[in-house]
Design a protein around this motif. Sequence first.
Motif, PDB file in Angstrom:
ATOM      1  N   UNK A 158       0.854  -1.028  -0.006  1.00  0.00           N
ATOM      2  CA  UNK A 158       0.093  -0.190   0.045  1.00  0.00           C
ATOM      3  C   UNK A 158       0.814   1.302  -0.085  1.00  0.00           C
ATOM      4  N   UNK A 159       1.836   1.194   0.707  1.00  0.00           N
ATOM      5  CA  UNK A 159       2.693   2.643   0.811  1.00  0.00           C
ATOM      6  C   UNK A 159       3.453   2.662  -0.724  1.00  0.00           C
ATOM      7  N   UNK A 160       3.685   1.827  -1.297  1.00  0.00           N
ATOM      8  CA  UNK A 160       4.680   1.884  -2.508  1.00  0.00           C
ATOM      9  C   UNK A 160       3.558   2.396  -3.692  1.00  0.00           C
ATOM     10  N   UNK A 161       2.531   1.869  -3.689  1.00  0.00           N
ATOM     11  CA  UNK A 161       1.279   1.994  -4.547  1.00  0.00           C
ATOM     12  C   UNK A 161       1.032   3.611  -4.482  1.00  0.00           C
ATOM     13  N   UNK A 162       0.937   4.018  -3.260  1.00  0.00           N
ATOM     14  CA  UNK A 162       0.458   5.155  -2.826  1.00  0.00           C
ATOM     15  C   UNK A 162       1.664   6.301  -3.176  1.00  0.00           C
ATOM     16  N   UNK A 163       2.672   6.067  -3.038  1.00  0.00           N
ATOM     17  CA  UNK A 163       3.919   6.946  -3.479  1.00  0.00           C
ATOM     18  C   UNK A 163       3.860   7.000  -4.879  1.00  0.00           C
ATOM     19  N   UNK A 164       3.662   5.889  -5.576  1.00  0.00           N
ATOM     20  CA  UNK A 164       3.862   5.965  -7.225  1.00  0.00           C
ATOM     21  C   UNK A 164       2.703   6.659  -7.853  1.00  0.00           C
ATOM     22  N   UNK A 165       1.520   6.458  -7.277  1.00  0.00           N
ATOM     23  CA  UNK A 165       0.410   7.543  -7.563  1.00  0.00           C
ATOM     24  C   UNK A 165       0.725   8.839  -7.381  1.00  0.00           C
ATOM     25  N   UNK A 166       1.473   9.153  -6.348  1.00  0.00           N
ATOM     26  CA  UNK A 166       1.904  10.390  -5.883  1.00  0.00           C
ATOM     27  C   UNK A 166       2.928  10.877  -7.067  1.00  0.00           C
ATOM     28  N   UNK A 167       3.595  10.028  -7.504  1.00  0.00           N
ATOM     29  CA  UNK A 167       4.769  10.619  -8.545  1.00  0.00           C
ATOM     30  C   UNK A 167       3.910  10.876  -9.851  1.00  0.00           C
ATOM     31  N   UNK A 168       2.925  10.351 -10.286  1.00  0.00           N
ATOM     32  CA  UNK A 168       2.148  10.803 -11.351  1.00  0.00           C
ATOM     33  C   UNK A 168       1.423  12.265 -11.209  1.00  0.00           C
ATOM     34  N   UNK A 169       0.763  12.169  -9.967  1.00  0.00           N
ATOM     35  CA  UNK A 169       0.215  13.463  -9.601  1.00  0.00           C
ATOM     36  C   UNK A 169       1.121  14.683  -9.775  1.00  0.00           C
ATOM     37  N   UNK A 170       2.542  14.395  -9.141  1.00  0.00           N
ATOM     38  CA  UNK A 170       3.358  15.406  -9.210  1.00  0.00           C
ATOM     39  C   UNK A 170       3.935  15.662 -10.544  1.00  0.00           C
ATOM     40  N   UNK A 171       3.975  14.718 -11.435  1.00  0.00           N
ATOM     41  CA  UNK A 171       4.385  14.940 -12.799  1.00  0.00           C
ATOM     42  C   UNK A 171       3.551  15.930 -13.429  1.00  0.00           C
ATOM     43  N   UNK A 172       1.994  15.756 -13.259  1.00  0.00           N
ATOM     44  CA  UNK A 172       1.333  16.330 -13.827  1.00  0.00           C
ATOM     45  C   UNK A 172       0.955  17.794 -13.485  1.00  0.00           C
ATOM     46  N   UNK A 173       1.087  18.056 -11.930  1.00  0.00           N
ATOM     47  CA  UNK A 173       0.949  19.120 -11.482  1.00  0.00           C
ATOM     48  C   UNK A 173       2.267  19.985 -12.028  1.00  0.00           C
ATOM     49  N   UNK A 174       3.415  19.288 -11.952  1.00  0.00           N
ATOM     50  CA  UNK A 174       4.516  20.309 -12.190  1.00  0.00           C
ATOM     51  C   UNK A 174       4.803  20.665 -13.817  1.00  0.00           C
ATOM     52  N   UNK A 175       4.271  19.812 -14.547  1.00  0.00           N
ATOM     53  CA  UNK A 175       4.054  19.834 -15.951  1.00  0.00           C
ATOM     54  C   UNK A 175       3.255  21.198 -16.252  1.00  0.00           C
ATOM     55  N   UNK A 176       2.092  21.292 -15.494  1.00  0.00           N
ATOM     56  CA  UNK A 176       1.117  22.385 -15.861  1.00  0.00           C
ATOM     57  C   UNK A 176       1.764  23.498 -15.212  1.00  0.00           C
ATOM     58  N   UNK A 177       2.556  23.580 -14.139  1.00  0.00           N
ATOM     59  CA  UNK A 177       3.103  24.908 -13.625  1.00  0.00           C
ATOM     60  C   UNK A 177       4.100  25.421 -14.236  1.00  0.00           C
ATOM     61  N   UNK A 178       5.198  24.511 -14.935  1.00  0.00           N
ATOM     62  CA  UNK A 178       6.201  24.739 -15.624  1.00  0.00           C
ATOM     63  C   UNK A 178       6.249  25.114 -17.029  1.00  0.00           C
ATOM     64  N   UNK A 179       5.154  24.653 -17.550  1.00  0.00           N
ATOM     65  CA  UNK A 179       5.004  24.883 -19.022  1.00  0.00           C
ATOM     66  C   UNK A 179       5.270  25.971 -19.573  1.00  0.00           C
ATOM     67  N   UNK A 180       5.069  27.202 -18.707  1.00  0.00           N
ATOM     68  CA  UNK A 180       5.180  28.544 -19.203  1.00  0.00           C
ATOM     69  C   UNK A 180       6.617  28.897 -19.308  1.00  0.00           C
ATOM     70  N   UNK A 181       7.438  28.139 -18.423  1.00  0.00           N
ATOM     71  CA  UNK A 181       8.834  28.446 -18.246  1.00  0.00           C
ATOM     72  C   UNK A 181       9.627  27.519 -19.496  1.00  0.00           C
ATOM     73  N   UNK A 182       8.965  27.020 -20.173  1.00  0.00           N
ATOM     74  CA  UNK A 182       9.661  25.983 -21.029  1.00  0.00           C
ATOM     75  C   UNK A 182      10.041  24.738 -20.756  1.00  0.00           C
ATOM     76  N   UNK A 183       9.670  24.395 -19.564  1.00  0.00           N
ATOM     77  CA  UNK A 183      10.218  23.126 -18.717  1.00  0.00           C
ATOM     78  C   UNK A 183       9.302  21.988 -19.035  1.00  0.00           C
TER      79      UNK A 183
END
Length: 256
Positions: A158-183
């Motif tokens: 359960x802990x590993x699954x939760x962490x890897x769901x978090x990785x995907x969420x972090x990826x999407x959130x960061x992409x949305x935030x940093x797109x304007x910077x070209x990242x």
Amino acid sequence: MPGLLQDRVAVVTGGGSGIGEAIAIGYAREGAKVAVLDINGDSAGKTAAAIKANGGTAIALPLDVSQREACFAAAKEVARQLGAVSVLVNNAGINRRNPIAADADVFLKDWQDIMAVNLNGMLNVTQAFLPALRESKGRIVNIGSIQSFVHVRTPNSAAYTTSKHGVLGFTKALAAELGKDGVRVNAIGPGLIETPLNAQVRATKPEVVQVFLDHTPLGRAGKPEDIVGPAVFLASDMSSYVTGTIVMADGGYRTI
């Protein structure tokens, strides 16, 4: 002919073995200068030595990604030795398979340790290198998992699954935030890959491995080298209009 990552400076966490080692070597083969970061400094050194033996440029630094100040110190050292970073691979991760119904203290320790590395560690490293990545309009590649989507059919992580769901969420959130910077920010979702992280399970619990293989159309476990192609693609200009997504490298696991 120049490689796809010619003259880029890439950082790979957990680069001392397994998927991280393969990506670091693959990036160097495509022309990148590579900083290999790993909690095991000797392992990081071996990866860097292998790169240099083949004519590439690499440095090795010991790093526990859960130690925030150490991540910022590593960023300064990489800049000093290699220059401005334009590619970051957040690969460092751990796994422990204890069910939530097990001893409460044991599970809590597992949970805290996994989150400290797999999520907090990813945040620490990303923030440490973010100024350079913004300056270079760089790329971030996070290593997720099939468990970014599903809880696999061995219900004790359960802990590993939760962490890897978090990785995907972090990826999407960061992409949305940093797109304007070209990242650009993307992830890779490996299936069962033969690495030191799961070597003991593979050696002692063949029935667990079979559960994965029964749901993998390609009928085999992956090798670390199977992740290199997606990692090069996401770090290169070939994926210039790709951000906020995850490239699955799971042998088709999620199709069954």
